[in-house]
Design an enzyme around this catalytic site. Sequence first.
Site, short mmCIF file in Angstrom:
data_model
loop_
_atom_site.label_atom_id
_atom_site.label_comp_id
_atom_site.label_asym_id
_atom_site.label_seq_id
_atom_site.Cartn_x
_atom_site.Cartn_y
_atom_site.Cartn_z
N HIS A 67 0.83 -1.21 0.00
CA HIS A 67 0.00 0.00 0.00
C HIS A 67 0.87 1.26 0.00
CE1 HIS A 67 -3.62 2.39 1.18
NE2 HIS A 67 -2.69 3.17 1.71
N GLU A 68 1.87 1.28 0.87
CA GLU A 68 2.74 2.47 0.96
C GLU A 68 3.61 2.61 -0.29
OE1 GLU A 68 2.02 4.60 3.17
OE2 GLU A 68 0.71 3.21 4.23
N HIS A 71 1.78 4.51 -2.95
CA HIS A 71 1.95 5.96 -2.78
C HIS A 71 3.32 6.39 -3.31
CE1 HIS A 71 -1.60 6.74 -0.35
NE2 HIS A 71 -1.27 5.79 0.51
#
Length: 152
Positions: A67-68, A71
Amino acid sequence: MDEQEIQRLVEEVSLQYFEMPFLHKAVFNNRLRTTGGRYLLKSHNIELNYRYYELYGEEELVGIIKHELCHYHLHIAGRGYKHGDRDFRELLKKVDAPRFCKRMINEEKEKKIYKYECMECSLQYVRRRQINIKRYVCGKCKGKLKPISKTS
């Protein structure tokens, strides 16, 4: 798991799922309470919550890392890296990353309940926050308050 192992894991996940290298730092931040991790826009580093690793293991941590990294790679590429952006949601689906992390098991604190009673009219007050009985009085008759009980 220490800082070197987490750095190696993030680099491996980046190459495996995104086919792009992770060129910045990945560290555990013990101050994170309500989130599994965060991507720092200015430094491009990733901070992860160690308690998620302790509670749920490496599999959940890899999901948070993916998920990170979504980003990270979108921000580096100059595309939409925010949660509401279409590019971000599409990349999450592509790499099978979770949109949200699991809730912490022992995240919620026990709620304290304070009970007060008016000494004049016996009206009872139930509050979640402690009140200063020297300053506050009964709203009905202006009588003094006394604490009855404190439960948690």
